[in-house]
Every structure is written in C-alpha cells, then in structure tokens.
Design a protein around this motif. Structure first.
Motif, PDB file in Angstrom:
ATOM      1  N   ARG A 104      -9.493   0.680 -21.174  1.00 42.52           N
ATOM      2  CA  ARG A 104     -10.233   1.088 -19.884  1.00 42.52           C
ATOM      3  C   ARG A 104      -9.136   0.667 -18.763  1.00 42.52           C
ATOM      4  O   ARG A 104      -9.286  -0.348 -18.199  1.00 42.52           O
ATOM      5  N   LEU A 105      -8.171   1.666 -18.840  1.00 51.83           N
ATOM      6  CA  LEU A 105      -7.013   1.335 -17.886  1.00 51.83           C
ATOM      7  C   LEU A 105      -7.617   1.669 -16.287  1.00 51.83           C
ATOM      8  O   LEU A 105      -7.968   2.673 -16.263  1.00 51.83           O
ATOM      9  N   ARG A 106      -7.166   0.566 -15.595  1.00 54.47           N
ATOM     10  CA  ARG A 106      -7.501   0.587 -14.168  1.00 54.47           C
ATOM     11  C   ARG A 106      -6.059   0.637 -13.412  1.00 54.47           C
ATOM     12  O   ARG A 106      -5.167  -0.285 -13.610  1.00 54.47           O
ATOM     13  N   ALA A 107      -6.387   1.331 -12.210  1.00 56.35           N
ATOM     14  CA  ALA A 107      -5.118   1.380 -11.526  1.00 56.35           C
ATOM     15  C   ALA A 107      -5.436   1.198  -9.779  1.00 56.35           C
ATOM     16  O   ALA A 107      -6.534   1.492  -9.717  1.00 56.35           O
ATOM     17  N   ALA A 108      -4.424   0.653  -9.220  1.00 56.64           N
ATOM     18  CA  ALA A 108      -4.772   0.616  -7.816  1.00 56.64           C
ATOM     19  C   ALA A 108      -3.760   1.344  -6.999  1.00 56.64           C
ATOM     20  O   ALA A 108      -2.470   1.526  -7.556  1.00 56.64           O
ATOM     21  N   ALA A 109      -3.858   1.694  -6.000  1.00 55.95           N
ATOM     22  CA  ALA A 109      -2.944   2.584  -5.079  1.00 55.95           C
ATOM     23  C   ALA A 109      -3.130   2.407  -3.546  1.00 55.95           C
ATOM     24  O   ALA A 109      -4.174   2.309  -3.127  1.00 55.95           O
ATOM     25  N   CYS A 110      -1.979   2.490  -3.019  1.00 55.25           N
ATOM     26  CA  CYS A 110      -1.987   2.281  -1.448  1.00 55.25           C
ATOM     27  C   CYS A 110      -2.269   3.679  -0.913  1.00 55.25           C
ATOM     28  O   CYS A 110      -1.746   4.574  -1.338  1.00 55.25           O
ATOM     29  N   ALA A 111      -3.167   3.818   0.033  1.00 49.28           N
ATOM     30  CA  ALA A 111      -3.361   5.099   0.763  1.00 49.28           C
ATOM     31  C   ALA A 111      -3.202   4.766   2.370  1.00 49.28           C
ATOM     32  O   ALA A 111      -3.652   3.938   2.776  1.00 49.28           O
ATOM     33  N   PRO A 112      -2.660   5.759   3.031  1.00 49.38           N
ATOM     34  CA  PRO A 112      -2.513   5.627   4.526  1.00 49.38           C
ATOM     35  C   PRO A 112      -3.739   5.329   5.176  1.00 49.38           C
ATOM     36  O   PRO A 112      -4.845   5.944   4.643  1.00 49.38           O
ATOM     37  N   HIS A 113      -3.772   4.686   6.233  1.00 50.86           N
ATOM     38  CA  HIS A 113      -4.751   4.693   7.082  1.00 50.86           C
ATOM     39  C   HIS A 113      -5.626   5.867   7.549  1.00 50.86           C
ATOM     40  O   HIS A 113      -4.713   6.767   8.118  1.00 50.86           O
ATOM     41  N   GLY A 114      -6.731   5.900   7.394  1.00 52.97           N
ATOM     42  CA  GLY A 114      -7.375   7.308   8.062  1.00 52.97           C
ATOM     43  C   GLY A 114      -7.086   8.569   7.094  1.00 52.97           C
ATOM     44  O   GLY A 114      -7.327   9.544   7.512  1.00 52.97           O
ATOM     45  N   ALA A 115      -6.603   8.341   5.748  1.00 58.40           N
ATOM     46  CA  ALA A 115      -6.412   9.342   4.871  1.00 58.40           C
ATOM     47  C   ALA A 115      -7.655  10.130   4.746  1.00 58.40           C
ATOM     48  O   ALA A 115      -8.962   9.464   4.238  1.00 58.40           O
ATOM     49  N   ASP A 116      -7.663  11.506   4.648  1.00 58.15           N
ATOM     50  CA  ASP A 116      -8.999  12.327   4.414  1.00 58.15           C
ATOM     51  C   ASP A 116      -9.362  12.276   2.902  1.00 58.15           C
ATOM     52  O   ASP A 116      -8.556  11.988   2.083  1.00 58.15           O
ATOM     53  N   PRO A 117     -10.601  12.682   2.710  1.00 54.40           N
ATOM     54  CA  PRO A 117     -10.868  12.547   1.295  1.00 54.40           C
ATOM     55  C   PRO A 117     -10.067  13.396   0.550  1.00 54.40           C
ATOM     56  O   PRO A 117      -9.821  12.983  -0.864  1.00 54.40           O
ATOM     57  N   LEU A 118      -9.508  14.522   0.908  1.00 50.93           N
ATOM     58  CA  LEU A 118      -8.461  15.399   0.068  1.00 50.93           C
ATOM     59  C   LEU A 118      -7.356  14.533  -0.350  1.00 50.93           C
ATOM     60  O   LEU A 118      -6.983  14.628  -1.695  1.00 50.93           O
ATOM     61  N   ALA A 119      -6.714  13.739   0.716  1.00 51.81           N
ATOM     62  CA  ALA A 119      -5.584  13.036   0.332  1.00 51.81           C
ATOM     63  C   ALA A 119      -5.598  11.980  -0.758  1.00 51.81           C
ATOM     64  O   ALA A 119      -5.001  11.560  -1.675  1.00 51.81           O
ATOM     65  N   GLN A 120      -6.955  11.261  -0.509  1.00 50.80           N
ATOM     66  CA  GLN A 120      -7.464  10.191  -1.394  1.00 50.80           C
ATOM     67  C   GLN A 120      -7.623  10.667  -2.929  1.00 50.80           C
ATOM     68  O   GLN A 120      -7.270  10.142  -3.905  1.00 50.80           O
ATOM     69  N   ARG A 121      -8.218  12.175  -2.829  1.00 49.17           N
ATOM     70  CA  ARG A 121      -8.537  12.628  -4.248  1.00 49.17           C
ATOM     71  C   ARG A 121      -7.126  12.922  -4.966  1.00 49.17           C
ATOM     72  O   ARG A 121      -6.866  12.806  -5.969  1.00 49.17           O
ATOM     73  N   ALA A 122      -6.251  13.394  -4.248  1.00 47.30           N
ATOM     74  CA  ALA A 122      -4.837  13.739  -4.640  1.00 47.30           C
ATOM     75  C   ALA A 122      -4.197  12.554  -5.239  1.00 47.30           C
ATOM     76  O   ALA A 122      -3.587  12.470  -6.317  1.00 47.30           O
ATOM     77  N   ILE A 123      -4.141  11.192  -4.561  1.00 47.68           N
ATOM     78  CA  ILE A 123      -3.770  10.147  -5.104  1.00 47.68           C
ATOM     79  C   ILE A 123      -4.354   9.832  -6.459  1.00 47.68           C
ATOM     80  O   ILE A 123      -3.735   9.102  -7.328  1.00 47.68           O
ATOM     81  N   THR A 124      -5.681   9.768  -6.401  1.00 48.37           N
ATOM     82  CA  THR A 124      -6.468   9.440  -7.585  1.00 48.37           C
ATOM     83  C   THR A 124      -6.157  10.147  -8.760  1.00 48.37           C
ATOM     84  O   THR A 124      -5.906   9.773  -9.790  1.00 48.37           O
ATOM     85  N   GLU A 125      -6.150  11.579  -8.530  1.00 50.93           N
ATOM     86  CA  GLU A 125      -5.677  12.379  -9.666  1.00 50.93           C
ATOM     87  C   GLU A 125      -4.340  12.111 -10.089  1.00 50.93           C
ATOM     88  O   GLU A 125      -4.252  12.236 -11.521  1.00 50.93           O
ATOM     89  N   THR A 126      -3.511  11.605  -9.483  1.00 49.98           N
ATOM     90  CA  THR A 126      -2.110  11.523  -9.853  1.00 49.98           C
ATOM     91  C   THR A 126      -2.238  10.587 -10.860  1.00 49.98           C
ATOM     92  O   THR A 126      -1.297  10.462 -11.929  1.00 49.98           O
ATOM     93  N   LEU A 127      -2.758   9.396 -10.556  1.00 51.81           N
ATOM     94  CA  LEU A 127      -2.852   8.250 -11.533  1.00 51.81           C
ATOM     95  C   LEU A 127      -3.872   8.336 -12.752  1.00 51.81           C
ATOM     96  O   LEU A 127      -3.541   7.906 -13.541  1.00 51.81           O
ATOM     97  N   VAL A 128      -4.610   9.089 -12.629  1.00 46.83           N
ATOM     98  CA  VAL A 128      -5.634   9.730 -13.885  1.00 46.83           C
ATOM     99  C   VAL A 128      -4.745  10.379 -14.574  1.00 46.83           C
ATOM    100  O   VAL A 128      -4.880  10.111 -15.928  1.00 46.83           O
ATOM    101  N   GLY A 129      -3.824  11.054 -14.111  1.00 43.17           N
ATOM    102  CA  GLY A 129      -2.918  11.693 -15.144  1.00 43.17           C
ATOM    103  C   GLY A 129      -2.055  10.922 -15.817  1.00 43.17           C
ATOM    104  O   GLY A 129      -1.654  11.191 -16.960  1.00 43.17           O
ATOM    105  N   LEU A 130      -1.909   9.740 -15.600  1.00 38.88           N
ATOM    106  CA  LEU A 130      -1.022   8.570 -16.287  1.00 38.88           C
ATOM    107  C   LEU A 130      -2.203   7.996 -17.318  1.00 38.88           C
ATOM    108  O   LEU A 130      -1.456   6.930 -17.846  1.00 38.88           O
ATOM    109  N   GLY A 131      -3.469   8.128 -17.286  1.00 35.92           N
ATOM    110  CA  GLY A 131      -4.292   7.652 -18.192  1.00 35.92           C
ATOM    111  C   GLY A 131      -5.219   6.501 -17.631  1.00 35.92           C
ATOM    112  O   GLY A 131      -6.071   5.992 -18.392  1.00 35.92           O
ATOM    113  N   ALA A 132      -5.285   6.308 -16.356  1.00 36.66           N
ATOM    114  CA  ALA A 132      -6.240   5.385 -15.632  1.00 36.66           C
ATOM    115  C   ALA A 132      -7.526   6.000 -15.819  1.00 36.66           C
ATOM    116  O   ALA A 132      -7.858   7.192 -15.462  1.00 36.66           O
ATOM    117  N   ARG A 133      -8.480   5.343 -16.267  1.00 34.65           N
ATOM    118  CA  ARG A 133     -10.035   5.628 -16.155  1.00 34.65           C
ATOM    119  C   ARG A 133     -10.515   5.355 -14.697  1.00 34.65           C
ATOM    120  O   ARG A 133     -11.696   5.900 -14.435  1.00 34.65           O
TER     121      ARG A 133
END
Length: 345
Positions: A104-133
């Motif tokens: 159950r690989l977990r990851a954390a990522a920095c997101a810019p202040h005030g990032a909209d949901p679309l930007a947050q989802r793009a960061i999340t999907e990038t790390l999910v592609g590396l295998g993060a659950r």
C-alpha cells in the motif's frame, strides 16, 4: 488543504514538482532526486531521450525532431503522462522496485497555495502512475516554512515568501495554519524574460537560453540595487546580422527593466499584511520575512525588499530545497503539532 501529520507519517516518499526543478524525498533515504523539470523527446517516435540535467543542457541545441518539453508549469502539472514518464526515469529502476515492495504505497506532494481541484488532481494522478495507492497533498507554503525551521506550530506570526520560477507565494502562518496568503503570477522566469526583452530591444542582442542566470550573477551581491556594478559585459547574437557580439550593458537600465515584475511581488506582500490581524503584523516587525525558493538567490532581491518594507528579510540556508526538506520532516515524523485540548466545563 489541511495537513494531517498522522497520514503523512504513513507516506513512503514525497515529491516537490516545481516548474524549474523536481525533487523527491524517500523516507529513510533522504533527498534522492534534485533535477530540472525537463524531458527531451523524439518527436518522430515519441520515445524519451533524456530527462533532468541532460535534457536541460539540450535546450536550444537539438535538431528539429528532438523537443525539450517541460511538463510542469507554475507548480501545476500540465502534461500528466510526460510528468509520469519523467519521474520514472529520474527515480530509476532500483528505487522504483524498492518503493513497489510496499503493497500500500503512499505518497505526499507539495501543491501551490490555492491550487484548484483540477491542478490537485493532476498532481495526484502523476503519483498514482508511479504506483501510489494514496496521495496526500501539502501546501507548499507550510512545507517550505517547516523546511527552513520556522516555528509554524506556535501562536506567533511567521512570514514566508516562496520565490519560484513561475510564481511567488507569500503567507503569514500561525498555529500551523495559513492566516493570510497571496499567490503572485511572477517569478524568476518573469525576471529572466524582462532582461532578455530589454537586451533585445535596446541592444539588438539575443541571449542563449541558459545565459540569463549568469547575467544576474554578474550583477554581484548587490546586483539589483544601486550599490551594484555600473556595467557588465554580455555575450550573445546580433539580432540583425546573426553574428556573435558582445556589449557593455548599463546595470541601472537592467534594474529598471526588472522593476515591473518585482513591484508585483511587493504588492502581494502588502496585500497579505493588510489582510492580517494587527497583533500578528506587530510580531513580524521583529521577525521579518523568510525567503525560500530558487529565485530567492537573485542578487540584491532581499536588500530591495528590506528597503521597500522596512522589515528584516532573511534567506534560508538552502532556499531551493526547503519545501522538499519540510515534506521529508513530516514524513519522518520530526514535526509535532501544538496540542490544543478543550477545557473541561
């Protein structure tokens, strides 16, 4: 974006996806990746040729069928697939195999202040592609404040300015939360752009893509202040003839050229201070502003802010990696929040 330290302690690695550089912190191993956010791609086959430092050196030096792309702009992932491929190569097979052993690989990522949901989802999907659950997002301002050692968990004001390549984020923090913040769409790239345009219009000189930073360094420690050198020699290509040429540039004119983007940063600082309670602003009169981020090293920038605001201005020891270090400190469990227990009735 609320920081949950319990969830972050369960994460196995953290990523700071910056417009200029990408940094990866692995729990127990430290900062293992610190490379430019660039990838060289064969436009004919779509294959990846190089990433990181090598791809950065290829900028402006490749044949037509090779393109150097930047999948991250302004702290936001603009090309999820390319960002994923770039991260895979930067991590390497050995590190990826080690990470994937965690079921159950977990990851954390920095997101810019005030990032909209679309930007947050793009960061999340990038790390999910590396295998993060599961992916936890941390505000870059909080991560950077922790990374440079500010006492963010105390009931007192601390002011931080994250000077990135594409944006500048300013915030006042207290009790582990952001009291007031402002994101200014001006960063080191805007300063570079202003210098390039000035030299093109005033001296008909075109600079190579990687010579703007040396120009800023040539302005010395007091570069953008009046105490800097009167002139500096710049090498480039003549716009009209295409031949190499050197010119002596008046640094006072360069200071005027970059005044507009830097004034926008000052306006952002003023807005944050106006939005803060007076008691917190009084704290800042003594503590001042902490500058982090790669563009904080712009010669004379701190001195200019000191003169404009009348407040103390400090630069972190390693301003470029503060956000990644702060993320790592949270992953390693080195941060303890201030516990506020409700009073008994």
């Amino acid at each position: 974006m609320t920081v949950n330290l319990d969830q972050l302690r369960r994460c196995h690695f953290g990523v700071d996806l910056g417009a200029a550089r990408t940094r990866v912190y692995v729990r127990g191993a430290g900062l293992i990746v610190d490379e430019p956010s660039a990838a060289a791609v064969n436009a004919r086959s779509g294959s990846l040729i190089a990433v990181g430092e090598l791809a950065e050196r290829m900028t402006g030096r490749t044949p037509d069928y090779i393109q150097v792309v930047r999948p991250i702009a302004g702290g936001t992932v603009v090309d999820i697939e390319m960002a994923h491929r770039m991260l895979r190569q930067l991590l390497g097979d050995k590190v990826r195999r080690t990470l994937r052993r965690n079921l159950r690989l977990r990851a954390a990522a920095c997101a810019p202040h005030g990032a909209d949901p679309l930007a947050q989802r793009a960061i999340t999907e990038t790390l999910v592609g590396l295998g993060a659950r599961r992916v936890e997002l941390v505000d870059t301002l909080i991560a950077a404040a922790i990374g440079c050692g500010l006492p963010v968990e105390r009931p007192e004001a601390t002011m931080i300015m994250v000077c990135g390549a594409a944006t500048t984020q300013v915030a006042v923090l207290s009790l582990g939360s952001i009291v007031a913040a402002q994101r200014v769409p001006v960063g080191g790239e805007a300063v570079d752009n202003a210098i390039v345009q000035h030299l093109r219009h005033e001296h008909h000189l075109m600079l190579p893509g990687q010579s703007v930073r040396p120009l800023q360094v040539a302005l010395s420690d007091n570069g953008i202040t009046t105490q800097g050198p009167a002139q500096t020699e710049i090498h480039g290509r003549d716009v009209l003839t295409g031949l190499p040429r050197s010119v002596h540039v008046d640094t006072a004119a360069v200071r005027d050229a970059i005044e507009t983007p830097l004034t926008a940063v000052l306006d952002g600082i003023g807005k944050v201070l106006r939005d803060c309670p007076p008691d917190l602003v009084a704290d800042l009169a003594d503590r001042g502003i902490m500058m982090v981020g790669g563009s904080a090293l712009l010669p004379g920038f701190d001195q200019m802010l000191r003169q404009a605001t009348g407040m103390p201005v400090h630069i972190a020891d390693r301003p470029d990696i503060c956000a990644a270090q702060g993320l790592g400190a949270m992953l390693e469990g080195r941060i303890e929040p201030m516990v506020l227990n409700p009073l008994a009735a």
